[in-house]
Design an enzyme around this catalytic site. Structure first.
Site, PDB file in Angstrom:
ATOM      1  N   THR A  36      -1.111   0.852 -10.400  1.00  0.00           N
ATOM      2  CA  THR A  36       0.153   0.386  -9.835  1.00  0.00           C
ATOM      3  C   THR A  36       1.132   1.540  -9.603  1.00  0.00           C
ATOM      4  O   THR A  36       1.053   2.567 -10.288  1.00  0.00           O
ATOM      5  CB  THR A  36       0.788  -0.628 -10.815  1.00  0.00           C
ATOM      6  OG1 THR A  36       2.135  -0.872 -10.438  1.00  0.00           O
ATOM      7  CG2 THR A  36       0.799  -0.111 -12.256  1.00  0.00           C
ATOM      8  N   ASP A  37       2.072   1.309  -8.700  1.00  0.00           N
ATOM      9  CA  ASP A  37       3.146   2.298  -8.500  1.00  0.00           C
ATOM     10  C   ASP A  37       4.134   2.293  -9.669  1.00  0.00           C
ATOM     11  O   ASP A  37       4.947   3.208  -9.800  1.00  0.00           O
ATOM     12  CB  ASP A  37       3.884   2.053  -7.173  1.00  0.00           C
ATOM     13  CG  ASP A  37       4.534   0.679  -7.068  1.00  0.00           C
ATOM     14  OD1 ASP A  37       4.408  -0.142  -7.999  1.00  0.00           O
ATOM     15  OD2 ASP A  37       5.176   0.419  -6.029  1.00  0.00           O
ATOM     16  N   GLU A  38       4.056   1.268 -10.526  1.00  0.00           N
ATOM     17  CA  GLU A  38       5.039   1.158 -11.609  1.00  0.00           C
ATOM     18  C   GLU A  38       4.879   2.269 -12.641  1.00  0.00           C
ATOM     19  O   GLU A  38       5.782   2.525 -13.436  1.00  0.00           O
ATOM     20  CB  GLU A  38       4.969  -0.231 -12.252  1.00  0.00           C
ATOM     21  CG  GLU A  38       5.222  -1.307 -11.214  1.00  0.00           C
ATOM     22  CD  GLU A  38       5.425  -2.709 -11.759  1.00  0.00           C
ATOM     23  OE1 GLU A  38       5.830  -2.856 -12.915  1.00  0.00           O
ATOM     24  OE2 GLU A  38       5.169  -3.663 -10.997  1.00  0.00           O
TER      25      GLU A  38
ATOM     26  N   TYR B 194       4.062  -3.067 -19.666  1.00  0.00           N
ATOM     27  CA  TYR B 194       2.990  -3.177 -18.658  1.00  0.00           C
ATOM     28  C   TYR B 194       2.721  -1.814 -18.016  1.00  0.00           C
ATOM     29  O   TYR B 194       1.586  -1.336 -17.995  1.00  0.00           O
ATOM     30  CB  TYR B 194       3.373  -4.204 -17.581  1.00  0.00           C
ATOM     31  CG  TYR B 194       2.546  -4.085 -16.324  1.00  0.00           C
ATOM     32  CD1 TYR B 194       1.180  -4.382 -16.336  1.00  0.00           C
ATOM     33  CD2 TYR B 194       3.107  -3.657 -15.117  1.00  0.00           C
ATOM     34  CE1 TYR B 194       0.401  -4.257 -15.179  1.00  0.00           C
ATOM     35  CE2 TYR B 194       2.347  -3.529 -13.967  1.00  0.00           C
ATOM     36  CZ  TYR B 194       0.996  -3.828 -13.995  1.00  0.00           C
ATOM     37  OH  TYR B 194       0.229  -3.700 -12.871  1.00  0.00           O
TER      38      TYR B 194
ATOM     39  N   LYS C  35      -0.601   0.658 -18.108  1.00  0.00           N
ATOM     40  CA  LYS C  35      -1.356   1.065 -16.916  1.00  0.00           C
ATOM     41  C   LYS C  35      -1.366   2.599 -16.798  1.00  0.00           C
ATOM     42  O   LYS C  35      -2.370   3.191 -16.404  1.00  0.00           O
ATOM     43  CB  LYS C  35      -0.752   0.442 -15.646  1.00  0.00           C
ATOM     44  CG  LYS C  35      -0.937  -1.060 -15.524  1.00  0.00           C
ATOM     45  CD  LYS C  35      -2.390  -1.495 -15.410  1.00  0.00           C
ATOM     46  CE  LYS C  35      -3.028  -1.105 -14.099  1.00  0.00           C
ATOM     47  NZ  LYS C  35      -4.394  -1.711 -13.963  1.00  0.00           N
TER      48      LYS C  35
HETATM   49  P1  NAD Z   1      -4.088 -10.915 -12.280  1.00  0.00           P
HETATM   50  O1  NAD Z   1      -3.300 -11.018 -13.535  1.00  0.00           O
HETATM   51  O2  NAD Z   1      -3.871 -11.927 -11.204  1.00  0.00           O
HETATM   52  O3  NAD Z   1      -5.650 -10.916 -12.601  1.00  0.00           O
HETATM   53  C1  NAD Z   1      -6.199 -10.162 -13.655  1.00  0.00           C
HETATM   54  C2  NAD Z   1      -7.624 -10.638 -13.851  1.00  0.00           C
HETATM   55  O4  NAD Z   1      -8.204  -9.852 -14.905  1.00  0.00           O
HETATM   56  C3  NAD Z   1      -7.723 -12.102 -14.290  1.00  0.00           C
HETATM   57  O5  NAD Z   1      -8.734 -12.747 -13.564  1.00  0.00           O
HETATM   58  C4  NAD Z   1      -8.065 -12.007 -15.771  1.00  0.00           C
HETATM   59  O6  NAD Z   1      -8.826 -13.113 -16.223  1.00  0.00           O
HETATM   60  C5  NAD Z   1      -8.861 -10.725 -15.813  1.00  0.00           C
HETATM   61  N1  NAD Z   1      -8.845 -10.091 -17.138  1.00  0.00           N
HETATM   62  C6  NAD Z   1      -7.770  -9.896 -17.945  1.00  0.00           C
HETATM   63  N2  NAD Z   1      -8.159  -9.286 -19.076  1.00  0.00           N
HETATM   64  C7  NAD Z   1      -9.496  -9.074 -18.977  1.00  0.00           C
HETATM   65  C8  NAD Z   1     -10.461  -8.465 -19.826  1.00  0.00           C
HETATM   66  N3  NAD Z   1     -10.113  -7.956 -21.008  1.00  0.00           N
HETATM   67  N4  NAD Z   1     -11.742  -8.401 -19.404  1.00  0.00           N
HETATM   68  C9  NAD Z   1     -12.106  -8.932 -18.204  1.00  0.00           C
HETATM   69  N5  NAD Z   1     -11.233  -9.537 -17.375  1.00  0.00           N
HETATM   70  C10 NAD Z   1      -9.936  -9.590 -17.750  1.00  0.00           C
HETATM   71  O7  NAD Z   1      -3.795  -9.438 -11.732  1.00  0.00           O
HETATM   72  P2  NAD Z   1      -3.753  -8.924 -10.230  1.00  0.00           P
HETATM   73  O8  NAD Z   1      -2.383  -9.112  -9.704  1.00  0.00           O
HETATM   74  O9  NAD Z   1      -4.914  -9.454  -9.492  1.00  0.00           O
HETATM   75  O10 NAD Z   1      -3.942  -7.358 -10.487  1.00  0.00           O
HETATM   76  C11 NAD Z   1      -5.230  -6.746 -10.436  1.00  0.00           C
HETATM   77  C12 NAD Z   1      -5.074  -5.272 -10.737  1.00  0.00           C
HETATM   78  O11 NAD Z   1      -4.186  -4.683  -9.784  1.00  0.00           O
HETATM   79  C13 NAD Z   1      -4.461  -4.985 -12.099  1.00  0.00           C
HETATM   80  O12 NAD Z   1      -5.113  -3.871 -12.650  1.00  0.00           O
HETATM   81  C14 NAD Z   1      -3.010  -4.679 -11.806  1.00  0.00           C
HETATM   82  O13 NAD Z   1      -2.464  -3.807 -12.769  1.00  0.00           O
HETATM   83  C15 NAD Z   1      -3.121  -4.013 -10.448  1.00  0.00           C
HETATM   84  N6  NAD Z   1      -1.939  -4.134  -9.601  1.00  0.00           N
HETATM   85  C16 NAD Z   1      -1.441  -5.351  -9.252  1.00  0.00           C
HETATM   86  C17 NAD Z   1      -0.336  -5.428  -8.420  1.00  0.00           C
HETATM   87  C18 NAD Z   1       0.225  -6.744  -7.971  1.00  0.00           C
HETATM   88  O14 NAD Z   1       1.205  -6.764  -7.208  1.00  0.00           O
HETATM   89  N7  NAD Z   1      -0.333  -7.888  -8.366  1.00  0.00           N
HETATM   90  C19 NAD Z   1       0.274  -4.270  -7.956  1.00  0.00           C
HETATM   91  C20 NAD Z   1      -0.253  -3.042  -8.349  1.00  0.00           C
HETATM   92  C21 NAD Z   1      -1.375  -2.982  -9.148  1.00  0.00           C
HETATM   93  P1  TYD Z   2       7.253  -9.521 -10.147  1.00  0.00           P
HETATM   94  O1  TYD Z   2       6.655 -10.362  -9.078  1.00  0.00           O
HETATM   95  O2  TYD Z   2       7.207 -10.001 -11.567  1.00  0.00           O
HETATM   96  O3  TYD Z   2       6.604  -8.068 -10.007  1.00  0.00           O
HETATM   97  P2  TYD Z   2       7.041  -6.656 -10.706  1.00  0.00           P
HETATM   98  O4  TYD Z   2       7.959  -6.926 -11.825  1.00  0.00           O
HETATM   99  O5  TYD Z   2       5.718  -6.136 -11.166  1.00  0.00           O
HETATM  100  O6  TYD Z   2       7.653  -5.840  -9.610  1.00  0.00           O
HETATM  101  O7  TYD Z   2       8.769  -9.279  -9.779  1.00  0.00           O
HETATM  102  C1  TYD Z   2       9.135  -8.715  -8.528  1.00  0.00           C
HETATM  103  C2  TYD Z   2      10.627  -8.504  -8.541  1.00  0.00           C
HETATM  104  O8  TYD Z   2      11.257  -9.802  -8.551  1.00  0.00           O
HETATM  105  C3  TYD Z   2      11.138  -7.807  -9.779  1.00  0.00           C
HETATM  106  O9  TYD Z   2      12.238  -6.967  -9.420  1.00  0.00           O
HETATM  107  C4  TYD Z   2      11.607  -8.933 -10.685  1.00  0.00           C
HETATM  108  C5  TYD Z   2      12.093  -9.964  -9.691  1.00  0.00           C
HETATM  109  N1  TYD Z   2      11.955 -11.374 -10.117  1.00  0.00           N
HETATM  110  C6  TYD Z   2      13.054 -12.242 -10.025  1.00  0.00           C
HETATM  111  O10 TYD Z   2      14.152 -11.846  -9.615  1.00  0.00           O
HETATM  112  N2  TYD Z   2      12.880 -13.539 -10.399  1.00  0.00           N
HETATM  113  C7  TYD Z   2      11.685 -14.019 -10.860  1.00  0.00           C
HETATM  114  O11 TYD Z   2      11.604 -15.220 -11.214  1.00  0.00           O
HETATM  115  C8  TYD Z   2      10.583 -13.131 -10.946  1.00  0.00           C
HETATM  116  C9  TYD Z   2       9.251 -13.615 -11.447  1.00  0.00           C
HETATM  117  C10 TYD Z   2      10.756 -11.817 -10.545  1.00  0.00           C
END
Ligand code: NAD
Ligand code: TYD
Length: 356
Positions: A132-134, A158, A162
């Site tokens: 992630t960019d975070e 989080y 990561k």
């Molecule tokens: P998500 O929470 O929707 O899905 C995570 C999946 O991993 C789930 O299916 C869960 O069951 C599985 N999981 C959790 N712990 C596990 C373990 N110990 N062993 C096997 N499986 C396990 O997450 P996502 O949004 O699909 O994110 C996927 C990846 O992308 C993550 O690594 C996250 O950090 C990264 N990412 C997500 C975003 C975003 O905007 N969602 C942005 C940047 C990076």
């Molecule tokens: P989120 O989707 O949780 O992603 P991340 O925290 O990883 O960026 O949140 C996106 C942005 O939206 C973040 O600045 C937090 C804000 N947010 C709200 O304002 N209200 C909400 O109910 C949620 C879930 C997030």
């Protein structure tokens, strides 16, 4: 054969679907099925021999080693993680366990498998770690977007977990020569997004007549990437990425949260107007801010464009419209993830494979 972890979650499931739409190369999908993992995301693959689902933990070394030896993948793509910042603030344990310890265990299992491969397969093998960019922390309003050289300054449990996983992946490359690639992407949105994150939560709450909780002043900025663009970027990095390199993936869509919420309201006003004729925007409620809330993320995605020729296809306007439409057309999916009924469905549908 490729080996995907976390392929029942939001991005992982989109990736598996996207992969099998572009290729017949089979996928082993290892997922623990936490609250965020949902096999209904993969329901269209039921009966498809190209998809082998296994319920299990990336930290289960014996299971992962057995699966690798059995299926002989040419690549491992690690999506498995705990992914929600708010949950990490309330309970960081699972984040350390899966994102740090789990990644470490996975790296070790993959290293043992890779080291035993014959030379040609060893040369071709890749581990792609999705991050992630975070990890880069927060940006001032006028600061340039994150490049791959930006210092790591994670601020939430989080992002710290990561960041730790990224460092482990890097070290396994430098120390053991493991052929790794790391991608750091911005906030994804699109189908199958669990309604605890901003965009799906706003859509689902709006339709349910509930408040739309905007944290603080709502002027925090995120850089939105349509999930299918993320999938195509990962395929590209897997094909052509340079070993040991990291690639930032973003959609060039920096937006304040409050603008996102208003956009969702406007689309719903158009596509599913409220019965009383008022805008969904009347449901917006400013609530207490998230502790340690990062003010701005922005991705400079020029490296992946320059070196690998990748650019996103969707603009925010096209992507958000598709997303809102998807949620309107998939009310059953939303109802199931909210009630937990999908867990019963999982048990019934996948009892034999679970724990295989
Ligand atoms: P998500 O929470 O929707 O899905 C995570 C999946 O991993 C789930 O299916 C869960 O069951 C599985 N999981 C959790 N712990 C596990 C373990 N110990 N062993 C096997 N499986 C396990 O997450 P996502 O949004 O699909 O994110 C996927 C990846 O992308 C993550 O690594 C996250 O950090 C990264 N990412 C997500 C975003 C975003 O905007 N969602 C942005 C940047 C990076
Ligand atoms: P989120 O989707 O949780 O992603 P991340 O925290 O990883 O960026 O949140 C996106 C942005 O939206 C973040 O600045 C937090 C804000 N947010 C709200 O304002 N209200 C909400 O109910 C949620 C879930 C997030």
């Amino acid at each position: 054969m490729i080996f995907v972890t976390g392929g029942a979650g939001f991005i992982g499931a989109n990736f598996v679907l996207d992969w099998l739409a572009h290729s017949d190369e089979p996928v082993v999908n290892l997922d623990k099925l936490t609250y965020a993992g949902n096999l209904q995301n993969l329901a269209t693959l039921q009966g498809d021999a190209r998809h082998i689902f296994v319920q299990g933990d990336i930290a289960d070394t014996a299971l992962v080693e057995r699966l690798l030896v059995e299926h002989q993948p040419r690549a491992v793509i690690n999506f498995a993680a705990e992914s929600h910042v708010d949950r990490s603030i309330h309970g960081p344990d699972d984040f350390i366990q899966t994102n740090v310890v789990g990644t470490f265990k996975l790296l070790e299992a993959v290293r043992h498998y890779w080291q035993a491969l014959p030379a040609i397969k060893k040369e071709a093998f890749r581990l792609l770690h999705v991050s992630t960019d975070e990890v880069y922390g927060t940006l001032a309003a006028d600061a340039p977007a994150f490049t791959e050289d930006h210092v790591y300054e994670p601020n939430s449990p989080y992002s710290a977990s990561k960041a730790a996983s990224d460092h482990l992946v890097r070290a396994w490359h430098h120390t053991y020569g493991l052929p790794v690639l790391t991608t750091n992407c911005s906030n994804n949105y699109g189908p199958y997004h669990f309604p605890e994150k901003l965009i799906p939560l706003m859509i689902v709450n709006a339709l349910a007549g509930k408040p739309l909780p905007v944290y603080g002043d709502g002027m925090q900025i995120r850089d939105w990437l349509y999930v299918k663009d993320h999938c195509s970027a990962i395929r590209r990095v897997l094909d052509a990425g340079h070993l040991g390199q990291t690639y930032n993936i973003g959609g060039w869509n920096e937006k304040p949260n409050i603008d996102i919420v208003h956009t969702v309201c406007r689309l719903l006003d158009e596509l599913r107007p409220r019965a009383d004729g008022q805008s969904y925007a009347v449901q917006i409620t400013h609530v207490k801010d998230r502790p340690g809330h990062d003010r701005r993320y922005a991705i400079d995605a020029r490296k992946i464009e320059r070196e690998l020729g990748w650019r996103p296809v969707e603009t925010f306007d096209t992507g958000i419209r598709k997303t809102v439409q998807w949620y309107l057309e998939n009310a059953d999916w939303v109802a199931n993830v909210q009630t937990g009924a999908y867990r019963d469905w999982v048990q019934a549908q996948y009892a034999e494979q679970a724990g295989a």
